[in-house]
Write a protein that holds these residues in place. Structure first.
Motif, short mmCIF file in Angstrom:
data_model
loop_
_atom_site.label_atom_id
_atom_site.label_comp_id
_atom_site.label_asym_id
_atom_site.label_seq_id
_atom_site.Cartn_x
_atom_site.Cartn_y
_atom_site.Cartn_z
N GLY A 79 9.26 4.23 3.53
CA GLY A 79 9.17 3.44 4.75
C GLY A 79 7.92 3.73 5.56
N LEU A 80 6.86 4.20 4.88
CA LEU A 80 5.61 4.53 5.54
C LEU A 80 4.56 3.47 5.26
N ASP A 81 3.61 3.35 6.16
CA ASP A 81 2.50 2.42 5.99
C ASP A 81 1.64 2.88 4.82
N SER A 82 1.48 2.04 3.81
CA SER A 82 0.71 2.40 2.62
C SER A 82 -0.67 1.75 2.61
N SER A 83 -1.13 1.30 3.77
CA SER A 83 -2.43 0.64 3.84
C SER A 83 -3.55 1.58 3.44
N LEU A 84 -4.70 1.01 3.10
CA LEU A 84 -5.86 1.81 2.72
C LEU A 84 -6.22 2.78 3.83
N ASP A 85 -6.15 2.35 5.07
CA ASP A 85 -6.48 3.23 6.19
C ASP A 85 -5.60 4.48 6.19
#
Length: 131
Positions: A79-85
């Motif tokens: 449930g974590l943000d997996s974006s490149l950033d």
């Protein structure tokens, strides 16, 4: 909180404290009152990382995520943000020295390093996930 800390907390969880009704009572004192007994500290041993991830996947209806080898899918499962950033931030936290361009090389390294760090912090991680 660091991204690795969020990953670790999501997998290792937090130790639950028994509800007041579940706590044994200390016998009544001179004033007739009772008090909950101190909560014992239980060391459950190492966290079985693979089992926790399997249970999380099953609880989410077994989404088609390759969390065993993909950092993006692992982060999605948790449930974590997996974006490149966010993966770049994780790479900085864990000491990745290559190009932080989201390449397969970076992502593979991140997954392996996250698993190594989980193992170093008390997780039981299968060799297949350590790469």
């Amino acid at each position: 909180m660091s991204i690795f800390s969020k990953i670790k907390d999501a997998i290792f969880g937090h130790k639950a404290t028994p509800a007041p009704a579940d706590r044994p009572q200390i016998p009544a004192g001179m004033d007739g009152s009772t008090a909950p007994a101190p909560t014992p500290t239980v060391d459950a041993g190492p966290v079985d990382v693979e089992q926790v991830l399997k249970e999380m996947s099953a609880a989410k209806g077994n989404p088609d995520l390759n969390y065993q080898s993909s950092i993006v899918d692992l982060m999605k499962l948790l449930g974590l943000d997996s974006s490149l950033d966010h993966r770049q931030q994780l790479a900085d936290e864990l000491g990745y020295t290559g190009d932080k361009d989201g390449s397969a090389e970076m992502n593979i390294w991140l997954h392996k390093e996250v698993m190594r760090q989980l193992a170093a912090n008390g997780g039981n991680v299968p060799a297949s996930m350590l790469g």
